[in-house]
Design an enzyme around this catalytic site. Structure first.
Site, PDB file in Angstrom:
ATOM      1  N   ARG A  36       0.727  -1.128   0.070  1.00  0.00           N
ATOM      2  CA  ARG A  36       0.043   0.123   0.046  1.00  0.00           C
ATOM      3  C   ARG A  36       0.877   1.328  -0.148  1.00  0.00           C
ATOM      4  O   ARG A  36       0.635   2.434   0.637  1.00  0.00           O
ATOM      5  CB  ARG A  36      -1.018   0.180   1.315  1.00  0.00           C
ATOM      6  CG  ARG A  36      -1.987  -1.236   1.228  1.00  0.00           C
ATOM      7  CD  ARG A  36      -2.997  -0.792  -0.164  1.00  0.00           C
ATOM      8  NE  ARG A  36      -4.222  -1.645   0.344  1.00  0.00           N
ATOM      9  CZ  ARG A  36      -4.097  -3.019  -0.108  1.00  0.00           C
ATOM     10  NH1 ARG A  36      -3.243  -3.533  -0.773  1.00  0.00           N
ATOM     11  NH2 ARG A  36      -5.521  -3.695   0.095  1.00  0.00           N
ATOM     12  N   SER A  91     -11.174  -0.487   2.815  1.00  0.00           N
ATOM     13  CA  SER A  91     -10.406  -0.492   3.994  1.00  0.00           C
ATOM     14  C   SER A  91     -10.050   0.789   4.533  1.00  0.00           C
ATOM     15  O   SER A  91      -9.269   1.585   3.559  1.00  0.00           O
ATOM     16  CB  SER A  91      -9.154  -1.322   3.965  1.00  0.00           C
ATOM     17  OG  SER A  91      -9.432  -2.649   3.354  1.00  0.00           O
ATOM     18  N   GLU A 128      -5.476   4.163   5.837  1.00  0.00           N
ATOM     19  CA  GLU A 128      -5.297   3.750   4.386  1.00  0.00           C
ATOM     20  C   GLU A 128      -5.866   4.893   3.667  1.00  0.00           C
ATOM     21  O   GLU A 128      -5.422   5.229   2.595  1.00  0.00           O
ATOM     22  CB  GLU A 128      -5.833   2.449   4.070  1.00  0.00           C
ATOM     23  CG  GLU A 128      -5.097   1.613   2.944  1.00  0.00           C
ATOM     24  CD  GLU A 128      -5.959   1.201   1.936  1.00  0.00           C
ATOM     25  OE1 GLU A 128      -6.369   1.870   0.851  1.00  0.00           O
ATOM     26  OE2 GLU A 128      -6.454   0.000   1.834  1.00  0.00           O
TER      27      GLU A 128
HETATM   28  N1  EPU Z   1     -11.622 -10.296  10.129  1.00  0.00           N
HETATM   29  C1  EPU Z   1     -12.309 -10.173  11.389  1.00  0.00           C
HETATM   30  N2  EPU Z   1     -13.189  -9.501  11.294  1.00  0.00           N
HETATM   31  C2  EPU Z   1     -13.738  -8.504  10.161  1.00  0.00           C
HETATM   32  C3  EPU Z   1     -13.089  -9.106   9.121  1.00  0.00           C
HETATM   33  C4  EPU Z   1     -12.137  -9.753   9.045  1.00  0.00           C
HETATM   34  O1  EPU Z   1     -11.812 -10.447  12.457  1.00  0.00           O
HETATM   35  O2  EPU Z   1     -14.686  -8.167  10.343  1.00  0.00           O
HETATM   36  C5  EPU Z   1     -10.457 -11.073  10.106  1.00  0.00           C
HETATM   37  C6  EPU Z   1     -10.603 -12.268   9.255  1.00  0.00           C
HETATM   38  O3  EPU Z   1     -10.992 -13.463   9.921  1.00  0.00           O
HETATM   39  C7  EPU Z   1      -9.414 -12.676   8.439  1.00  0.00           C
HETATM   40  C8  EPU Z   1      -8.722 -11.142   8.477  1.00  0.00           C
HETATM   41  O4  EPU Z   1      -9.421 -10.221   9.343  1.00  0.00           O
HETATM   42  O5  EPU Z   1      -8.717 -13.596   8.857  1.00  0.00           O
HETATM   43  C9  EPU Z   1      -8.351 -10.401   7.076  1.00  0.00           C
HETATM   44  O6  EPU Z   1      -9.507 -10.141   6.337  1.00  0.00           O
HETATM   45  P1  EPU Z   1      -9.644 -10.102   4.933  1.00  0.00           P
HETATM   46  O7  EPU Z   1      -9.472 -11.390   4.214  1.00  0.00           O
HETATM   47  O8  EPU Z   1     -11.287  -9.354   4.623  1.00  0.00           O
HETATM   48  O9  EPU Z   1      -8.657  -9.158   4.619  1.00  0.00           O
HETATM   49  P2  EPU Z   1      -8.107  -7.764   4.843  1.00  0.00           P
HETATM   50  O10 EPU Z   1      -6.843  -7.845   5.709  1.00  0.00           O
HETATM   51  O11 EPU Z   1      -9.006  -7.083   6.021  1.00  0.00           O
HETATM   52  C10 EPU Z   1      -6.994  -6.745   2.647  1.00  0.00           C
HETATM   53  C11 EPU Z   1      -7.147  -5.578   2.338  1.00  0.00           C
HETATM   54  C12 EPU Z   1      -8.453  -5.457   1.261  1.00  0.00           C
HETATM   55  C13 EPU Z   1      -8.461  -6.647   0.182  1.00  0.00           C
HETATM   56  C14 EPU Z   1      -8.401  -7.992   1.105  1.00  0.00           C
HETATM   57  C15 EPU Z   1      -8.594  -9.146   0.268  1.00  0.00           C
HETATM   58  C16 EPU Z   1      -5.905  -3.986   3.300  1.00  0.00           C
HETATM   59  C17 EPU Z   1      -5.783  -2.658   4.248  1.00  0.00           C
HETATM   60  N3  EPU Z   1      -6.982  -4.595   2.931  1.00  0.00           N
HETATM   61  O12 EPU Z   1      -8.364  -6.720   3.642  1.00  0.00           O
HETATM   62  O13 EPU Z   1      -8.221  -4.403   0.480  1.00  0.00           O
HETATM   63  O14 EPU Z   1      -9.724  -6.734  -0.425  1.00  0.00           O
HETATM   64  O15 EPU Z   1      -7.426  -7.944   1.862  1.00  0.00           O
HETATM   65  O16 EPU Z   1      -7.066  -9.394  -0.195  1.00  0.00           O
HETATM   66  O17 EPU Z   1      -4.830  -4.294   3.188  1.00  0.00           O
HETATM   67  C18 EPU Z   1      -8.935  -1.960   0.273  1.00  0.00           C
HETATM   68  O18 EPU Z   1      -7.709  -1.901   0.142  1.00  0.00           O
HETATM   69  O19 EPU Z   1      -9.806  -1.094   0.513  1.00  0.00           O
HETATM   70  C19 EPU Z   1      -9.427  -3.347   0.334  1.00  0.00           C
HETATM   71  C20 EPU Z   1     -10.802  -3.532   0.543  1.00  0.00           C
END
Ligand code: EPU
Length: 337
Positions: free
Chosen positions: A164, A238, A333
């Site tokens: 990012r 995010s 972000e």
């Molecule tokens: N989780 C929770 N609670 C929640 C949601 C998620 O505990 O309400 C936990 C999940 O269980 C999972 C972990 O958090 O183990 C990660 O969640 P997720 O796979 O949804 O990915 P993320 O790290 O929250 C990132 C990117 C997203 C991208 C997804 C998929 C960042 C800041 N965000 O989200 O990007 O779509 O991975 O690769 O790195 C964006 O940048 O706007 C965005 C949506």
């Protein structure tokens, strides 16, 4: 091209907050962009560039000029044995560009389907999702130096892409305008299916051949099921970056919270910010028209007529409570203006 005064930005940010810009202009050619920059210089105005406003929060009215980049065009350049070079102008919609490439059988971007925003904004924060980052395919980009209008080509390395982040958010922040991006895409698909949520969802298709288009469709399905559509519920994806911490800090958190999702990242550890916010009790929180989405704790939402300041205030309270509970500082972000 028309420079508009006292312009309501509600339809130009995916949070749909109403903030006013002193001046606003949409440009669709490089010449129009130069004219807009001349206006900015003559009037000595602060200015910002926006694509589709999908990664920013207007905290208050903006006293300067907002330039919406709407320069379009996609063209195939040369090809090598394995790669096809495709150049897209900054104002192309990212997801439509991904679909165009898939139709033409230029592979690689399938995991990046449905990310909101424009092509020109993609390198600034090195967009990434489901195990793929733009840096995996960026070949070079063209950008205009704001100070003197000079066009410069940046190689992939010169963009200094990391999680990012890029040189355009760091050392060269606010100095260049990205006008086009050239990607080196694959002639034969090399699917990346290891990201857990993607892998699990694809198990429903075990009988079928897994094609790049199917991966794209499944990524869209996952995103639609977790992330609210900005057209129906104001949000900017995010809100915070996933914090990157040392192995020692990660180990001590893991000892205290065995369920905490931690991923290795470039010799350090990335922690899921969504989990931290969720555990701090914010998921589904709502107060007036601002809240934290019920299905994803990393997404702040505007339920109707929230002001930018209210969303900003909520983000600060979340930061503070995660800091108090876990000793981790969350960084936004989204770009806060
Ligand atoms: N989780 C929770 N609670 C929640 C949601 C998620 O505990 O309400 C936990 C999940 O269980 C999972 C972990 O958090 O183990 C990660 O969640 P997720 O796979 O949804 O990915 P993320 O790290 O929250 C990132 C990117 C997203 C991208 C997804 C998929 C960042 C800041 N965000 O989200 O990007 O779509 O991975 O690769 O790195 C964006 O940048 O706007 C965005 C949506």
């Amino acid at each position: 091209m028309q420079i508009q005064e006292d312009f309501d930005l509600r339809h130009f940010n995916t949070f749909h907050v109403s903030a006013h810009a002193r001046y606003f202009v949409e440009v669709s050619t490089i010449l129009e962009l130069s004219t807009a920059l001349d206006f900015q210089k003559t009037h000595d105005l602060p200015f910002i560039l926006i694509g589709q406003g999908s990664n920013l929060l207007f905290k208050e009215d903006y006293p300067g000029l907002i330039i919406e980049l709407n320069i379009r065009g996609i063209k195939k350049l040369g090809e090598t044995r394995e790669r096809i070079h495709v150049k897209a102008s900054c104002g192309e919609n990212w997801h439509e560009f991904v679909q165009y490439c898939l139709q033409k059988e230029y592979f690689g971007l399938e995991n990046l389907s449905l990310i909101p925003g424009t092509v020109g904004a993609a390198p600034v924060q090195n967009i990434g999702a489901y195990g793929v980052e733009l840096s995996d395919f960026l070949h070079e980009l063209e950008a205009i130096r704001i100070s003197d209008g000079q066009l410069r080509t940046f190689s992939r390395d010169e963009c200094e892409l990391s999680y990012r982040h890029s040189v355009f958010k760091g050392e060269l922040r606010d100095q260049y305008i990205i006008t086009s991006v050239t990607l080196a895409l694959l002639k034969k698909p090399q699917l990346k299916l290891t990201y857990p949520a993607l892998n699990t969802a694809l198990q429903d298709y075990a009988e079928q051949e897994i094609t790049a288009q199917l991966v794209s469709d499944v990524v869209c399905q996952i995103r639609r099921s977790k992330l609210p559509d900005p057209l129906t519920l104001g949000n900017a994806g995010s809100f915070f970056r996933n914090p990157v911490v040392s192995q020692d800090i990660a180990d001590s958190l893991k000892a205290q919270y065995p369920d905490i999702p931690i991923y290795p990242y470039e010799g350090a550890c990335k922690i899921a910010a969504a989990w931290l916010i969720d555990q701090a009790g914010w998921k589904g929180y709502r107060e007036g028209d601002v809240g934290v989405h019920k299905d994803h704790a990393l997404v702040l939402v505007n339920y109707g007529n929230a002001r930018g300041e209210e969303l900003f205030d909520l983000s600060q309270r979340i930061q503070q409570s995660v800091q108090e509970k876990f000793g981790i500082e969350l960084e936004p972000e989204v770009r806060i203006i």
